[in-house]
Write an enzyme that holds these catalytic residues in place. Sequence first.
Site, mmCIF file in Angstrom:
data_model
loop_
_atom_site.group_PDB
_atom_site.id
_atom_site.type_symbol
_atom_site.label_atom_id
_atom_site.label_comp_id
_atom_site.label_asym_id
_atom_site.label_seq_id
_atom_site.Cartn_x
_atom_site.Cartn_y
_atom_site.Cartn_z
ATOM 1 N N ARG A 119 -37.678 70.120 -64.198
ATOM 2 C CA ARG A 119 -38.666 71.146 -64.532
ATOM 3 C C ARG A 119 -38.087 72.032 -65.631
ATOM 4 O O ARG A 119 -36.962 72.519 -65.529
ATOM 5 C CB ARG A 119 -38.981 71.992 -63.289
ATOM 6 C CG ARG A 119 -39.609 73.361 -63.562
ATOM 7 C CD ARG A 119 -41.071 73.260 -63.986
ATOM 8 N NE ARG A 119 -41.579 74.555 -64.404
ATOM 9 C CZ ARG A 119 -42.169 75.436 -63.595
ATOM 10 N NH1 ARG A 119 -42.305 75.179 -62.320
ATOM 11 N NH2 ARG A 119 -42.623 76.573 -64.069
ATOM 12 N N ARG A 128 -45.846 70.484 -65.818
ATOM 13 C CA ARG A 128 -44.506 70.432 -65.251
ATOM 14 C C ARG A 128 -44.383 69.284 -64.259
ATOM 15 O O ARG A 128 -45.379 68.898 -63.615
ATOM 16 C CB ARG A 128 -44.119 71.760 -64.597
ATOM 17 C CG ARG A 128 -44.866 72.200 -63.368
ATOM 18 C CD ARG A 128 -46.237 72.790 -63.624
ATOM 19 N NE ARG A 128 -46.275 73.824 -64.642
ATOM 20 C CZ ARG A 128 -46.187 75.113 -64.368
ATOM 21 N NH1 ARG A 128 -46.052 75.514 -63.125
ATOM 22 N NH2 ARG A 128 -46.269 75.991 -65.330
ATOM 23 N N ASP A 131 -43.598 72.044 -59.411
ATOM 24 C CA ASP A 131 -43.662 73.495 -59.261
ATOM 25 C C ASP A 131 -43.466 73.789 -57.783
ATOM 26 O O ASP A 131 -44.177 73.225 -56.943
ATOM 27 C CB ASP A 131 -45.036 73.979 -59.739
ATOM 28 C CG ASP A 131 -45.061 75.466 -60.033
ATOM 29 O OD1 ASP A 131 -43.984 76.076 -60.097
ATOM 30 O OD2 ASP A 131 -46.162 76.014 -60.202
ATOM 31 N N ASP A 133 -43.405 76.940 -55.252
ATOM 32 C CA ASP A 133 -43.704 78.371 -55.127
ATOM 33 C C ASP A 133 -43.679 78.793 -53.664
ATOM 34 O O ASP A 133 -44.315 78.145 -52.821
ATOM 35 C CB ASP A 133 -45.089 78.694 -55.693
ATOM 36 C CG ASP A 133 -45.116 78.753 -57.211
ATOM 37 O OD1 ASP A 133 -44.073 79.092 -57.797
ATOM 38 O OD2 ASP A 133 -46.161 78.452 -57.796
#
Length: 203
Positions: A119, A128, A131, A133
């Site tokens: 990434r 990307r 990810d 999160d």
Amino acid sequence: MTAFSTEGQSDPTVQPVPTAVVRQVDAADTTLSNPKMAVIALGSNLGNRLETLQGAVDALEDTPGLKVKAVSPVYETEPWGVEADSQPAYFNAVILVKTTLPPASLLERGHAVEEAFDRVREERWAPRTIDVDIVSYADVLSDDPVLTLPHPRAHERAFVLAPWHDMDPEAQLPGTGPVAELLAVVGRDGVLPRPDLELRLPE
């Protein structure tokens, strides 16, 4: 012969422990005796998207102090914040983990997983490979700019709310309300369930 005594003298090699370190250790001590539940959102729109999502799940499972407890269905979603058809579609999923890691350490691990899958953080909203999160961590509410909890945009993202609701229909976004109600407001436009795809829960 008189014995040399250091009584009353300070040892110059001993330095006070910084307050920030003390806080981190205290936080770790708390979570070690009381593991926390955290919700993590995953997304990929480059390369083999499903394989990358599974790799991220497996890498998180391999983290000491972390256990993946549930995985959501996979959704295919339009890229967020960019012009239509300017990027490949995302595969998105949400996982529930039980962890003894404090939030800052969990964030570091998420970044390490992103780096392991190459990434690159050069441009906001850029495509990307992966990810990772942190959506929520227990009931923690924090406006720390490094890690705001819960995620400041989770309540308006159908690609987070839809898989999260599928995984846990009774879920609550701390400080905001039931995920079911938030999803009803946002709607499911742009998010497509992919029942032909599946993430494996690590054994």
